[in-house]
Design a protein around this motif. Structure first.
Motif, PDB file in Angstrom:
ATOM      1  N   PHE A  83       0.841  -1.205   0.000  1.00  0.00           N
ATOM      2  CA  PHE A  83       0.000   0.000   0.000  1.00  0.00           C
ATOM      3  C   PHE A  83       0.873   1.251   0.000  1.00  0.00           C
ATOM      4  N   LYS A  84       1.905   1.251   0.833  1.00  0.00           N
ATOM      5  CA  LYS A  84       2.799   2.412   0.910  1.00  0.00           C
ATOM      6  C   LYS A  84       3.475   2.662  -0.437  1.00  0.00           C
ATOM      7  N   ASN A  85       3.801   1.573  -1.145  1.00  0.00           N
ATOM      8  CA  ASN A  85       4.462   1.697  -2.439  1.00  0.00           C
ATOM      9  C   ASN A  85       3.471   1.795  -3.598  1.00  0.00           C
ATOM     10  N   ARG A  86       2.170   1.882  -3.251  1.00  0.00           N
ATOM     11  CA  ARG A  86       1.089   1.992  -4.240  1.00  0.00           C
ATOM     12  C   ARG A  86       1.102   0.824  -5.219  1.00  0.00           C
ATOM     13  N   MET A  87       1.340  -0.355  -4.683  1.00  0.00           N
ATOM     14  CA  MET A  87       1.393  -1.565  -5.498  1.00  0.00           C
ATOM     15  C   MET A  87       0.338  -2.584  -5.080  1.00  0.00           C
ATOM     16  N   LEU A  88      -0.510  -2.238  -4.106  1.00  0.00           N
ATOM     17  CA  LEU A  88      -1.497  -3.191  -3.606  1.00  0.00           C
ATOM     18  C   LEU A  88      -2.699  -3.246  -4.546  1.00  0.00           C
ATOM     19  N   ASN A  89      -2.950  -4.422  -5.118  1.00  0.00           N
ATOM     20  CA  ASN A  89      -4.086  -4.608  -6.023  1.00  0.00           C
ATOM     21  C   ASN A  89      -4.508  -6.068  -5.948  1.00  0.00           C
ATOM     22  N   THR A  90      -5.118  -6.437  -4.829  1.00  0.00           N
ATOM     23  CA  THR A  90      -5.441  -7.836  -4.554  1.00  0.00           C
ATOM     24  C   THR A  90      -6.705  -8.247  -5.286  1.00  0.00           C
ATOM     25  N   LEU A  91      -6.604  -9.328  -6.072  1.00  0.00           N
ATOM     26  CA  LEU A  91      -7.742  -9.854  -6.816  1.00  0.00           C
ATOM     27  C   LEU A  91      -8.209 -11.160  -6.191  1.00  0.00           C
ATOM     28  N   LYS A  93      -7.691   7.434  -5.004  1.00  0.00           N
ATOM     29  CA  LYS A  93      -8.875   6.733  -4.521  1.00  0.00           C
ATOM     30  C   LYS A  93      -8.528   5.314  -4.079  1.00  0.00           C
ATOM     31  N   ILE A  94      -9.147   4.883  -2.996  1.00  0.00           N
ATOM     32  CA  ILE A  94      -8.929   3.543  -2.451  1.00  0.00           C
ATOM     33  C   ILE A  94     -10.188   2.707  -2.659  1.00  0.00           C
ATOM     34  N   ASP A  95     -10.009   1.469  -3.104  1.00  0.00           N
ATOM     35  CA  ASP A  95     -11.131   0.534  -3.151  1.00  0.00           C
ATOM     36  C   ASP A  95     -10.736  -0.732  -2.413  1.00  0.00           C
ATOM     37  N   GLU A  96     -11.604  -1.769  -2.490  1.00  0.00           N
ATOM     38  CA  GLU A  96     -11.326  -2.974  -1.696  1.00  0.00           C
ATOM     39  C   GLU A  96     -10.038  -3.666  -2.121  1.00  0.00           C
ATOM     40  N   ARG A  97      -9.628  -3.489  -3.382  1.00  0.00           N
ATOM     41  CA  ARG A  97      -8.404  -4.147  -3.843  1.00  0.00           C
ATOM     42  C   ARG A  97      -7.152  -3.474  -3.300  1.00  0.00           C
ATOM     43  N   ASN A 125      -7.185  -1.470  -0.471  1.00  0.00           N
ATOM     44  CA  ASN A 125      -7.324  -1.213   0.962  1.00  0.00           C
ATOM     45  C   ASN A 125      -6.664  -2.369   1.720  1.00  0.00           C
ATOM     46  N   PRO A 126      -5.600  -2.119   2.488  1.00  0.00           N
ATOM     47  CA  PRO A 126      -4.856  -3.222   3.128  1.00  0.00           C
ATOM     48  C   PRO A 126      -5.624  -3.955   4.216  1.00  0.00           C
ATOM     49  N   VAL A 127      -6.777  -3.431   4.639  1.00  0.00           N
ATOM     50  CA  VAL A 127      -7.558  -4.120   5.673  1.00  0.00           C
ATOM     51  C   VAL A 127      -8.959  -4.487   5.182  1.00  0.00           C
ATOM     52  N   SER A 128      -9.171  -4.506   3.872  1.00  0.00           N
ATOM     53  CA  SER A 128     -10.481  -4.874   3.346  1.00  0.00           C
ATOM     54  C   SER A 128     -10.698  -6.376   3.513  1.00  0.00           C
ATOM     55  N   VAL A 186     -11.273  -8.661   1.403  1.00  0.00           N
ATOM     56  CA  VAL A 186     -10.598  -9.494   0.411  1.00  0.00           C
ATOM     57  C   VAL A 186      -9.149  -9.772   0.803  1.00  0.00           C
ATOM     58  N   GLN A 187      -8.501  -8.849   1.523  1.00  0.00           N
ATOM     59  CA  GLN A 187      -7.119  -9.080   1.945  1.00  0.00           C
ATOM     60  C   GLN A 187      -7.039 -10.264   2.896  1.00  0.00           C
ATOM     61  N   PHE A 188      -7.985 -10.342   3.825  1.00  0.00           N
ATOM     62  CA  PHE A 188      -7.991 -11.448   4.780  1.00  0.00           C
ATOM     63  C   PHE A 188      -8.281 -12.775   4.069  1.00  0.00           C
ATOM     64  N   CYS A 189      -9.257 -12.756   3.162  1.00  0.00           N
ATOM     65  CA  CYS A 189      -9.615 -13.996   2.456  1.00  0.00           C
ATOM     66  C   CYS A 189      -8.475 -14.490   1.570  1.00  0.00           C
ATOM     67  N   GLU A 190      -7.831 -13.576   0.859  1.00  0.00           N
ATOM     68  CA  GLU A 190      -6.739 -13.981  -0.006  1.00  0.00           C
ATOM     69  C   GLU A 190      -5.524 -14.446   0.799  1.00  0.00           C
ATOM     70  N   ALA A 191      -5.296 -13.827   1.961  1.00  0.00           N
ATOM     71  CA  ALA A 191      -4.198 -14.281   2.820  1.00  0.00           C
ATOM     72  C   ALA A 191      -4.438 -15.720   3.267  1.00  0.00           C
ATOM     73  N   LEU A 192      -5.695 -16.041   3.598  1.00  0.00           N
ATOM     74  CA  LEU A 192      -6.016 -17.420   3.985  1.00  0.00           C
ATOM     75  C   LEU A 192      -5.864 -18.358   2.797  1.00  0.00           C
TER      76      LEU A 192
END
Length: 780
Positions: free
Chosen positions: A97-105, A160-164, A166-169, A171-177
């Motif tokens: 997120f800090k590096n503006r590279m977070l885009n979790t699908l 703009k931030i969306d669920e992809r 957002n580091p605490v959305s 989808v982040q938890f589900c994809e981590a699992l």
């Protein structure tokens, strides 16, 4: 489309944040997230293993039982490593997120085009599970997520931030699992059980984390007065958050109408991007499963239109001409459907005219229509032919759509029967407009959603209809059957007309509901305050022998004053703490004193206590005569305490009566104090998770809707189909009504009809694919 606004003075954030400040905020946010994960993940593993053990105990074979126990052992052995993996992935999300590279699908992007055929069935089911979880969570926590994403945007250079991103959305938890589970070998069933448990224990509790994060950012002056108010949606892609507010929280509004549930947007025909993405994934998954079924059945020598148990049609199977020959064209199929549509119109009109109330009670046979269509097209053709596989899939899909309608508890029986006759024009629509199933905003799809929603809202199973809604739906069905030839614009025209009719009704109903809701929320806030006060008073009076005058003072006027203070100033205010201190000092001054030091201290504070009590009485306007008598009694009791004498306690009947009155006044019902059985508690726990908009059907077919409930007191506001408040029932009372058969839940979800139907079709086809796979494994 305009976004929700933050309002109020001081709503602006700091003009700019330097890099060290951004890093500091992100580190703290990451720390809060990791603390949350450490709290909930152990519960998740424990519950997952418990559910596996429960499944194992009910296994149909020793082999299945041993496999489930082995998976349970594997999870327990790997728990520490898996938990570390999840934590590391969540932590890395902040770095990205800090590096503006977070885009979790979620992997749903693979379910399109040519990639669809390459997707493994296990991947497909896992992705659908994750998409379903995140879709629900994004809607449920919409208000908190929206505020959080506005604040995170300040740390992201204003992007703009969306669920992809957002580091605490969710989808982040589900994809981590999902990625962590790649480290161990589990079967698909075990994973799905895990995802369901993860949804309940981890995703379902995310409001705790979001509340902590938003509170921190507010304290750090990052949009401190950001306020979630209205969303004015001027585009088809406009998103309408639908969180469930607690007592006293503001409910999001649109054009003066509360937007609390997913179903509240149906009559306007709008869909969020999340809805669109999710339904597109479902549709593509269904097409994939249809292809699987076709390939699984074909090698056996049978047609895809084979039979199921006892000669019944199999799921997703339509009988069709199986001889060789040229495929029938879509034009041929549409031509046959036109004559069947005319028959459907005459049948519907005849059925309505035969009923005194004008109701259509006998539904159309979906399977019969398909058989008639294929038999007629074969009879009218000059030479034998076949049905193109893609057309066959379309016939199956539309048939399953209307079969689901006939089984949907959300719809009254008369509405189901009436809408079933739209099967023919909708099948014709699917042949004419190939994009019908792919476009979530297609007028025909939106119209079907609106007709179903209106039927659920304003028609009851007892035959009654609010605002003459049944006749309006019937008129709409008759018009489609009579006028639809091949111009799909008719659906858009009918949709506009029908929604114009229902929009005003929905607005009137929702405004009435809103007024009732505001009143109930105020009452619930007062009830919560009184319960908290009663708990504080009883904590100090229980197990103490106290005179009647003191019990009366604390349980009545002083409790009223405490309620006033907590409502006006809150539990964190000095005035609240001071009130509790006065109560503690009062009780201390009534204890017999034997030490000189205690007597000296009592002489110093007893007059202050009397003055504080008098001030409280004056604030609430307590009767002066009664107040004076009580204070005189207190002064007399304090004098006895200085003389080391203990006053006579209140008689047991009087004390019991005073405490009972106070408890009832605080909202502690007698039902809530009765013993709760295990069955009742299980239903109460399930009721904690129902959506706003869930319908209950009572004896006789009367329908009441849960318009809102207080998550802290578990009181449910029930309204009728006009939006009028009918009752405020406790969860326990609802549970007992359900056990006694006086009420039943008829809608566990308030998703649009079409989305519910696609989910049901996916589950049916998925089960069929699983059944074929099991048979093949046994044959091998």
């Amino acid at each position: 489309m305009t976004d929700p606004r933050h309002s109020g003075a001081g709503a602006s954030a700091p003009d700019s944040l330097n890099d060290p400040q951004v890093v500091q905020h992100l580190k703290h946010a990451r720390s809060l997230m990791m603390d949350y994960a450490q709290r909930v993940l152990p519960v998740f593993w424990r519950e997952w293993c418990a559910r596996l053990e429960d499944y194992a105990e009910r296994a149909r074979s020793n082999k299945e039982q041993m496999a489930l126990y082995e998976y349970k052992r594997m999870i327990e052995a790997s728990q520490h490593e898996l938990e570390e993996d999840i934590g590391q992935r969540l932590s890395n999300g902040f770095v990205k997120f800090k590096n503006r590279m977070l885009n979790t699908l979620t992997g749903e992007e693979r379910f399109s085009g040519d990639m669809l055929a390459l997707v493994e069935h296990s991947d497909l089911e896992e992705t659908i599970a994750i998409t379903s979880i995140t879709h629900r969570a994004d809607s449920f926590f919409a208000g908190q997520l929206w505020a959080l994403q506005q604040r995170l945007a300040l740390l992201n250079g204003g992007e703009k931030i969306d669920e992809r991103s957002n580091p605490v959305s969710p989808v982040q938890f589900c994809e981590a699992l999902r990625k962590a589970l790649l480290n161990i070998t589990l079967d698909n069933k075990t994973k799905i059980i895990g995802y369901k448990t993860f949804d309940k224990e981890v995703i379902g509790a995310l409001d705790e984390l979001y509340e902590e994060l938003n509170k921190y950012f507010i304290e750090e002056n990052l949009l401190p007065n950001l306020r979630y108010t209205a969303l004015v949606d001027d585009s088809p892609q406009g998103a309408e958050p639908s969180e469930q507010p607690d007592a006293g929280e503001e409910v999001p509004m649109k054009d003066g109408v509360p937007q609390r549930r997913a179903s509240d947007r149906l009559l306007s025909g709008t869909a969020t991007p999340a809805d669109t993405q999710y339904q597109a994934g479902l549709y593509n998954a269904i097409r994939l499963l249809q292809n699987h079924i076709a390939h699984q059945v074909a090698p056996t020598g049978g047609a895809p239109g084979g039979s199921g148990p006892a000669g019944e049609p199999a799921v997703g199977a339509t009988p069709y001409p199986s001889g060789g020959g040229k495929p029938y064209s879509s034009q041929q199929l549409v031509g046959v459907l036109q004559s069947l549509q005319a028959e459907a119109l005459s049948q519907t009109q005849a059925a309505a005219s035969q009923n005194e109330a004008g109701l259509v009670t006998t539904p159309q046979s979906i399977q019969t229509v398909s058989q008639q269509m294929l038999a007629q097209v074969a009879a009218e053709s000059d030479e034998p032919g076949t049905v193109d596989p893609s057309d066959l899939d379309t016939i199956d899909l539309v048939g399953l759509l209307f079969e689901y309608m006939l089984s949907d508890d959300n719809l009254p029986d008369s509405v189901k029967a009436l809408l079933s006759y739209l099967h023919t024009p909708f099948l014709k629509m699917a042949f004419i407009d190939k994009d019908f199933f792919e476009q979530t905003d297609h007028p025909a799809r939106v119209l079907l959603n609106s007709l179903a929603e209106a039927g659920a809202r304003w028609v009851s199973n007892d035959g009654t209809s609010q605002y003459d809604m049944y006749n309006k739906i019937k008129t709409t069905v008759f018009r489609l059957l009579a006028e639809f030839k091949n111009d799909v614009r008719l659906f858009a025209e009918v949709l506009l007309e029908f929604n114009a009719y229902t929009h005003n009704l929905a607005r009137r109903q929702e405004l009435m509901e809103r007024r009732a809701l505001e009143k109930v929320q105020g009452e619930e806030k007062l009830r919560e305050a009184k319960q908290r006060v009663n708990d504080e008073v009883r904590k100090r009076t229980d197990n103490r022998e106290l005179p009647s005058a003191v019990l009366l003072l604390l349980l009545q006027p002083w409790s009223d004053y405490l309620s006033f203070v907590i409502l006006r100033y809150g539990e964190n205010a000095d005035s609240w703490r001071q009130c509790l201190k006065v109560m503690d000092e009062l009780l201390w001054t009534l204890e017999p004193k034997t030490l000189e030091a205690d007597k000296t201290r009592q002489l110093d504070i007893q007059d202050q206590v009397i003055r504080a009590l008098q001030s409280g009485f004056d604030t609430i306007g307590y009767d002066q005569g009664k107040g004076k008598k009580l204070l005189e009694a207190v002064a007399s009791l304090q004098k006895m305490a200085l003389q080391s004498r203990r006053p006579e306690p209140a008689p047991a009947p009087m004390r019991s009566k005073l405490e009972s009155i106070a408890a009832e006044k605080a909202g502690h019902s007698r039902v809530a104090n009765e013993p709760v059985t295990e069955e009742e508690q299980k239903i109460v726990d399930n009721l904690k998770m129902i959506e706003f908009g869930t319908w209950f059907e009572y004896e006789g077919g009367r329908r009441l809707k849960v318009a809102w409930y207080n998550k802290r007191t578990l009181h449910y506001m029930l309204v009728d189909q006009q939006g009028r408040k009918v009752a405020m029932n406790s969860g326990l009372q609802l549970a007992r009504d359900m056990i006694a058969g006086r009420a039943r839940i008829i809608a566990g979800s308030t998703k649009p009809f079409f989305e519910r139907a696609l989910e049901n079709i996916y589950q049916q086809l998925n089960a069929k694919v699983g059944g074929h796979s099991q048979e093949e494994a046994q044959n091998d």
